[in-house]
Design a protein around this motif. Structure first.
Motif, PDB file in Angstrom:
ATOM      1  N   LEU A   1       0.989  -1.206  -0.353  1.00 37.30           N
ATOM      2  CA  LEU A   1       0.119  -0.229  -0.128  1.00 37.30           C
ATOM      3  C   LEU A   1       0.553   1.259   0.112  1.00 37.30           C
ATOM      4  O   LEU A   1       0.441   2.504  -0.487  1.00 37.30           O
ATOM      5  N   GLY A   2       1.826   1.138   0.965  1.00 37.83           N
ATOM      6  CA  GLY A   2       3.214   1.969   1.149  1.00 37.83           C
ATOM      7  C   GLY A   2       3.321   2.512  -0.552  1.00 37.83           C
ATOM      8  O   GLY A   2       3.717   3.364  -1.119  1.00 37.83           O
ATOM      9  N   LEU A   3       3.723   1.930  -1.037  1.00 35.36           N
ATOM     10  CA  LEU A   3       4.027   1.888  -2.853  1.00 35.36           C
ATOM     11  C   LEU A   3       3.209   2.252  -4.018  1.00 35.36           C
ATOM     12  O   LEU A   3       3.243   3.680  -4.770  1.00 35.36           O
ATOM     13  N   VAL A   4       1.562   2.197  -2.965  1.00 37.09           N
ATOM     14  CA  VAL A   4       0.328   2.631  -4.519  1.00 37.09           C
ATOM     15  C   VAL A   4       0.369   3.514  -3.593  1.00 37.09           C
ATOM     16  O   VAL A   4      -0.136   4.963  -4.631  1.00 37.09           O
ATOM     17  N   VAL A   5       0.497   4.015  -2.924  1.00 36.69           N
ATOM     18  CA  VAL A   5       0.130   5.890  -1.735  1.00 36.69           C
ATOM     19  C   VAL A   5       1.221   7.326  -2.552  1.00 36.69           C
ATOM     20  O   VAL A   5       0.551   7.701  -3.492  1.00 36.69           O
ATOM     21  N   GLY A   6       2.213   6.375  -2.609  1.00 39.53           N
ATOM     22  CA  GLY A   6       3.264   7.576  -3.363  1.00 39.53           C
ATOM     23  C   GLY A   6       3.403   7.197  -4.769  1.00 39.53           C
ATOM     24  O   GLY A   6       3.805   8.483  -5.155  1.00 39.53           O
ATOM     25  N   TRP A   7       2.556   6.415  -5.215  1.00 38.25           N
ATOM     26  CA  TRP A   7       3.093   6.485  -6.371  1.00 38.25           C
ATOM     27  C   TRP A   7       0.904   7.529  -6.777  1.00 38.25           C
ATOM     28  O   TRP A   7       1.526   8.141  -8.005  1.00 38.25           O
ATOM     29  N   ALA A   8       0.730   7.588  -6.179  1.00 40.63           N
ATOM     30  CA  ALA A   8      -0.132   7.808  -6.095  1.00 40.63           C
ATOM     31  C   ALA A   8      -0.616   9.507  -6.080  1.00 40.63           C
ATOM     32  O   ALA A   8      -1.001  10.434  -7.047  1.00 40.63           O
ATOM     33  N   MET A   9       0.570   9.442  -5.035  1.00 34.68           N
ATOM     34  CA  MET A   9       0.538  11.177  -4.804  1.00 34.68           C
ATOM     35  C   MET A   9       1.719  11.367  -5.908  1.00 34.68           C
ATOM     36  O   MET A   9       1.768  13.079  -6.276  1.00 34.68           O
ATOM     37  N   ARG A  10       2.754  10.805  -6.274  1.00 33.92           N
ATOM     38  CA  ARG A  10       3.379  11.667  -7.148  1.00 33.92           C
ATOM     39  C   ARG A  10       2.302  12.430  -8.386  1.00 33.92           C
ATOM     40  O   ARG A  10       2.950  12.690  -9.455  1.00 33.92           O
ATOM     41  N   ARG A  11       1.607  11.107  -9.171  1.00 31.91           N
ATOM     42  CA  ARG A  11       1.024  11.580 -10.222  1.00 31.91           C
ATOM     43  C   ARG A  11      -0.423  12.217  -9.559  1.00 31.91           C
ATOM     44  O   ARG A  11      -0.340  13.607 -10.902  1.00 31.91           O
ATOM     45  N   ALA A  12      -0.397  12.756  -8.499  1.00 32.94           N
ATOM     46  CA  ALA A  12      -1.458  14.115  -7.737  1.00 32.94           C
ATOM     47  C   ALA A  12      -1.141  15.244  -8.175  1.00 32.94           C
ATOM     48  O   ALA A  12      -1.167  16.222  -7.894  1.00 32.94           O
ATOM     49  N   GLY A  13       0.551  15.268  -8.212  1.00 32.63           N
ATOM     50  CA  GLY A  13       1.434  16.412  -8.299  1.00 32.63           C
ATOM     51  C   GLY A  13       2.536  16.562  -7.387  1.00 32.63           C
ATOM     52  O   GLY A  13       2.479  17.705  -7.512  1.00 32.63           O
TER      53      GLY A  13
ATOM     54  N   GLY B   1       9.240  18.265  -8.382  1.00 30.31           N
ATOM     55  CA  GLY B   1       8.925  18.787  -9.033  1.00 30.31           C
ATOM     56  C   GLY B   1       7.425  18.799  -9.636  1.00 30.31           C
ATOM     57  O   GLY B   1       7.515  19.640 -10.876  1.00 30.31           O
ATOM     58  N   GLY B   2       6.997  18.219  -8.731  1.00 32.60           N
ATOM     59  CA  GLY B   2       5.591  18.445  -9.184  1.00 32.60           C
ATOM     60  C   GLY B   2       4.446  19.339  -8.937  1.00 32.60           C
ATOM     61  O   GLY B   2       5.176  20.142  -9.123  1.00 32.60           O
ATOM     62  N   SER B   3       3.385  19.575  -9.317  1.00 29.60           N
ATOM     63  CA  SER B   3       2.475  20.968  -9.804  1.00 29.60           C
ATOM     64  C   SER B   3       2.347  21.458  -8.294  1.00 29.60           C
ATOM     65  O   SER B   3       1.477  22.455  -8.750  1.00 29.60           O
ATOM     66  N   LYS B   4       2.083  20.713  -7.357  1.00 24.95           N
ATOM     67  CA  LYS B   4       1.651  21.721  -6.501  1.00 24.95           C
ATOM     68  C   LYS B   4       2.802  21.724  -6.008  1.00 24.95           C
ATOM     69  O   LYS B   4       2.660  21.861  -3.831  1.00 24.95           O
ATOM     70  N   LEU B   5       3.927  21.601  -5.578  1.00 28.18           N
ATOM     71  CA  LEU B   5       4.983  22.252  -4.554  1.00 28.18           C
ATOM     72  C   LEU B   5       5.371  23.398  -4.919  1.00 28.18           C
ATOM     73  O   LEU B   5       5.603  23.846  -5.989  1.00 28.18           O
ATOM     74  N   LYS B   6       5.561  24.360  -3.588  1.00 26.11           N
ATOM     75  CA  LYS B   6       6.271  25.281  -4.052  1.00 26.11           C
ATOM     76  C   LYS B   6       7.582  25.663  -4.368  1.00 26.11           C
ATOM     77  O   LYS B   6       7.969  26.677  -5.406  1.00 26.11           O
TER      78      LYS B   6
END
Length: 86
Positions: A62-74, A78-83
């Motif tokens: 589940l940790g792998l899935v959560v990390g992947w989902a958070m990466r996809r969410a930005g 370099g994600g879109s949600k980071l300042k």
């Protein structure tokens, strides 16, 4: 090993290149959840409980899935949600 110089067209690592090293909320959350799963699994192994052991293994997945989902969410490097984008 030969001391002959390598051709310039090879894929060499540039030492001045910023690799990021996964320093992001997605990476930290993934690692935290996976460490929690490893702890649960270790306790299950020590007390000889197969259900607890396998529950820890599931939490690691589940940790792998959560990390992947958070990466996809930005929330990855370099994600879109980071300042602090580079």
């Amino acid at each position: 090993m030969s001391n002959t110089p390598r051709p310039a067209d090879t894929d060499e690592v540039l030492h001045g290149e910023d690799l990021g090293h996964g320093n992001s909320p997605a990476a930290w959350t993934c690692v935290f959840v996976m460490m929690l799963g490893a702890l649960v699994s270790s306790v299950g192994f020590i007390i000889a409980s197969s259900p607890v052991f396998w529950a820890g293994i599931v939490v690691i997945g589940l940790g792998l899935v959560v990390g992947w989902a958070m990466r996809r969410a930005g929330y990855g490097v370099g994600g879109s949600k980071l300042k602090n984008q580079h």
